[in-house]
Scaffold this motif. Sequence first.
Motif, PDB file in Angstrom:
ATOM      1  N   ALA A  70       0.837  -1.200   0.000  1.00  0.00           N
ATOM      2  CA  ALA A  70       0.000   0.000   0.000  1.00  0.00           C
ATOM      3  C   ALA A  70       0.867   1.243   0.000  1.00  0.00           C
ATOM      4  CB  ALA A  70      -0.922   0.006   1.217  1.00  0.00           C
ATOM      5  N   ARG A  71       0.284   2.334  -0.420  1.00  0.00           N
ATOM      6  CA  ARG A  71       0.901   3.651  -0.324  1.00  0.00           C
ATOM      7  C   ARG A  71       0.382   4.329   0.935  1.00  0.00           C
ATOM      8  NH1 ARG A  71       5.250   5.943  -2.388  1.00  0.00           N
ATOM      9  NH2 ARG A  71       4.652   5.183  -4.465  1.00  0.00           N
ATOM     10  N   MET A  72       1.285   4.864   1.755  1.00  0.00           N
ATOM     11  CA  MET A  72       0.921   5.520   3.004  1.00  0.00           C
ATOM     12  C   MET A  72       0.644   6.999   2.767  1.00  0.00           C
ATOM     13  SD  MET A  72       3.202   5.658   6.502  1.00  0.00           S
ATOM     14  CE  MET A  72       2.620   6.482   7.992  1.00  0.00           C
ATOM     15  N   LEU A  73      -0.523   7.458   3.177  1.00  0.00           N
ATOM     16  CA  LEU A  73      -0.910   8.860   3.075  1.00  0.00           C
ATOM     17  C   LEU A  73      -1.270   9.371   4.459  1.00  0.00           C
ATOM     18  CD1 LEU A  73      -3.287   8.562  -0.012  1.00  0.00           C
ATOM     19  CD2 LEU A  73      -0.874   9.215  -0.025  1.00  0.00           C
ATOM     20  N   VAL A  74      -0.772  10.541   4.824  1.00  0.00           N
ATOM     21  CA  VAL A  74      -1.045  11.132   6.134  1.00  0.00           C
ATOM     22  C   VAL A  74      -1.626  12.525   5.927  1.00  0.00           C
ATOM     23  CG1 VAL A  74      -0.094  11.801   8.372  1.00  0.00           C
ATOM     24  CG2 VAL A  74       0.895   9.864   7.129  1.00  0.00           C
ATOM     25  N   GLU A  75      -2.681  12.832   6.690  1.00  0.00           N
ATOM     26  CA  GLU A  75      -3.249  14.184   6.711  1.00  0.00           C
ATOM     27  C   GLU A  75      -3.165  14.712   8.136  1.00  0.00           C
ATOM     28  OE1 GLU A  75      -6.889  14.608   3.817  1.00  0.00           O
ATOM     29  OE2 GLU A  75      -6.916  12.612   4.743  1.00  0.00           O
ATOM     30  N   THR A  76      -2.803  15.985   8.285  1.00  0.00           N
ATOM     31  CA  THR A  76      -2.728  16.616   9.595  1.00  0.00           C
ATOM     32  C   THR A  76      -3.591  17.864   9.619  1.00  0.00           C
ATOM     33  OG1 THR A  76      -0.796  17.981   9.004  1.00  0.00           O
ATOM     34  CG2 THR A  76      -0.371  15.792   9.948  1.00  0.00           C
ATOM     35  N   ALA A  77      -4.102  18.180  10.800  1.00  0.00           N
ATOM     36  CA  ALA A  77      -4.949  19.359  10.959  1.00  0.00           C
ATOM     37  C   ALA A  77      -4.914  19.799  12.412  1.00  0.00           C
ATOM     38  CB  ALA A  77      -6.375  19.062  10.522  1.00  0.00           C
ATOM     39  N   SER A  78      -5.421  20.985  12.673  1.00  0.00           N
ATOM     40  CA  SER A  78      -5.441  21.522  14.033  1.00  0.00           C
ATOM     41  C   SER A  78      -6.687  21.103  14.799  1.00  0.00           C
ATOM     42  CB  SER A  78      -5.356  23.051  13.987  1.00  0.00           C
ATOM     43  OG  SER A  78      -6.451  23.590  13.248  1.00  0.00           O
ATOM     44  N   SER A  79      -7.632  20.459  14.121  1.00  0.00           N
ATOM     45  CA  SER A  79      -8.863  20.030  14.786  1.00  0.00           C
ATOM     46  C   SER A  79      -9.315  18.702  14.206  1.00  0.00           C
ATOM     47  CB  SER A  79      -9.968  21.070  14.614  1.00  0.00           C
ATOM     48  OG  SER A  79     -10.402  21.110  13.272  1.00  0.00           O
ATOM     49  N   GLU A  80     -10.256  18.052  14.896  1.00  0.00           N
ATOM     50  CA  GLU A  80     -10.764  16.764  14.449  1.00  0.00           C
ATOM     51  C   GLU A  80     -11.626  16.876  13.201  1.00  0.00           C
ATOM     52  OE1 GLU A  80     -11.436  13.787  18.016  1.00  0.00           O
ATOM     53  OE2 GLU A  80     -12.471  15.698  18.359  1.00  0.00           O
ATOM     54  N   SER A  81     -12.037  18.072  12.865  1.00  0.00           N
ATOM     55  CA  SER A  81     -12.832  18.249  11.641  1.00  0.00           C
ATOM     56  C   SER A  81     -11.980  18.104  10.388  1.00  0.00           C
ATOM     57  CB  SER A  81     -13.498  19.632  11.646  1.00  0.00           C
ATOM     58  OG  SER A  81     -12.521  20.663  11.504  1.00  0.00           O
TER      59      SER A  81
END
Length: 530
Positions: A70-81
Motif C-alpha cells: 500500500a501507499r501511506m498517506l497522512v493528513e494533519t490538521a489543528s482540529s478533528e474536523s
Amino acid sequence: MPHRPHIPSPGRRTVLRGSLLVPAAAALPAAVGAAPALALAGRPEAAWGVQVGSVTASSALVWVRSDRPARMLVETASSESFRRARRWYGPLIGPGSDFTGTTPLYGLPAGEQVHYRVTLADPGDPRRTGKPVYGTFRTAPARRRDGVRFLWSGDIAGQGWGINPDIGGYRVYEEMRRLDPDFFLCSGDTVYADGPLQPSVTLPDGRVWRNVMTEEKAKVAETLDEYRGNFRYNLLDHNVRRFNAQVPSVIQWDDHEVRNNWYPGQILDDARYTEKNVDILAARSARAFHEYFPVSAPNGSYGTSSRRSRMYRTVHHGPLLDVFVLDMRSYRNRNSPNRQADDTTGILGAEQLRWLKRSLAASRAVWKVIAADMPLGLVVPDGATDFEAVAQGDPGAPLGRELQIAELLRFIKHRKVTGTLWLTADVHYTSAQHYAPERAAFKDFAPFWEFVSGPLAAGGFPANALDGTFGPDRVFVRAPDRANVSPMESPQFFGEVEIDGDSAELTVRLRAEGGGVLFTKVLRPGRVGQ
C-alpha cells in the motif's frame, strides 16, 4: 482528550489452535500470526493502529502497518474536523519492511495539538483506499512556560505473562493514556523475544492465567520474521493501540529484545537456539525494532552483523527538557565478575561516553534526564559469579563498569552540569535512590537521584541489593516478596515526571496500576546536585 482511533474489526484467522478467543471489546487485528498476503481482495487496512515518535517542536514521525502492499498517506490538521488539512505522501509499504512504514512530518506548530489520520491506498489504483486510522499528539513546546509532563516504564510481556483477555489485557496502558502525557519513555525490554508463552499458567492461589498466543510467541525468536512477530505481539492489545494513537513514544532497547543478558560477541550455550551468534540475532532484532517503532536511526542503518544500528540519541523537548537515551547493551564488554581495575569499554563503550559528555555539556535545557536501560547502584547478577549491570556488590572504590560511571559523574560535577537525574526500569519493581558522596567510597561527584519503575506487563520481583560505591540510599521501594509475581497478583508500575512552566520545578511521581501515587519527590532547578 478527544480522539478517534479507528480499529478495523478482526478477521476470522486470528490466533493459533488451542489459544484464546478474545472478546469483541479486545478484538485483535486480522491475520495475527502471519505476514500479510501479497494479493488480497478488498482495500488496504491498518488494523495494527498508528504510532508517533521523534516528536520535536516542529516535526514528528508517523508509523503504520498495512495488511498488504500500500501507499501511506497522512493528513494533519489543528482540529478533528480536518478542515484545511495538510497532506503528506508517504512511502510504498511492502514485504521488505514487513508492511510497516513511517512518514516524517515537518513545519508543525510548536506546543500544539496535532490531529492526524493515516490512509492506505492501493499502489495500483490510488482511488482504492482503506478506512482512515486516526491519532493525535502534542508537539514539543517552544516556550518554557508551557511545561512538560511525561511517563516512563518498561518490561512488557515478560516471564510468561502476555496478553490476558480475562483481565482486559494490558490495562495499565489505559490508565496511562487517561493521564494524557506529552510523551512516554519506554525504558527497554519492549518485548521478550527470548520468553515463549504458554496458553495457560496456574497461579499459586489456583487461579489460571491465560495468554493470547501467536506462532512467534511459542518459541524463542531467532529469524527476522520471529523477531518481527514479537514486536507485533503487543500491538494485539487494544489498550496499547489506543494509547499509541494518543501518546507519542521515546523507545529504548535493552536485552530481552534479543536475548536475556546478552552482550556483543557472545556465543550462546542454549539448546533452544540453533543460531548461537548473538551479534546475528541482535542485528535481526534491531531491524525489526526499527520497523515496528517510530524511531529515527541516527546513522540510517537497521543494523547488520558488521554495522550496529545506533540506538543512543538526544531527545530535545523544549527549553525545559533534554532526554539522553542511552544504549547500555550494544557497546558493553562481556558480563564478568566486573572487578577489573582498568575498563575503558564499560557498559557504554568509549564512543557513547564521549557523546554523552559532549551532549550534557552542550545542553541548555533546564533538566537533563539520563534515560538508562539499567540501574547504576542496584546489584543485578548474571549467574553465580557474573554481573549484568554496573554494580557488582563491592562497596569499595570503583571497579569494572563502575569506572566508566565514575568518570561520567566526575565530569558532570566538574563541568557544573545542572539538573541531571536518572530514570530506568529493568528490575521489575519501583524505587527511588538518592546518591551522595558523603555515603560513598567514590566521592568526586555531585548528589543525584535515580528513579526506577516497571514492569508494565511482566513478572514482579523482590528489590535488588544496593552497592555502596556511589553511596545510594533507598528512600522508597515497592516490590513483591517473591520472584515472578504475575500481574494478577501484584500491580504494575510506571512513573510520571512533571516540570512546571513557571517555577521549572521537577516533580517525580512513582505510580502503581489502580493505586495512584506511591511516592513523590520535588526537585529544584539550577543545581549541580540535589
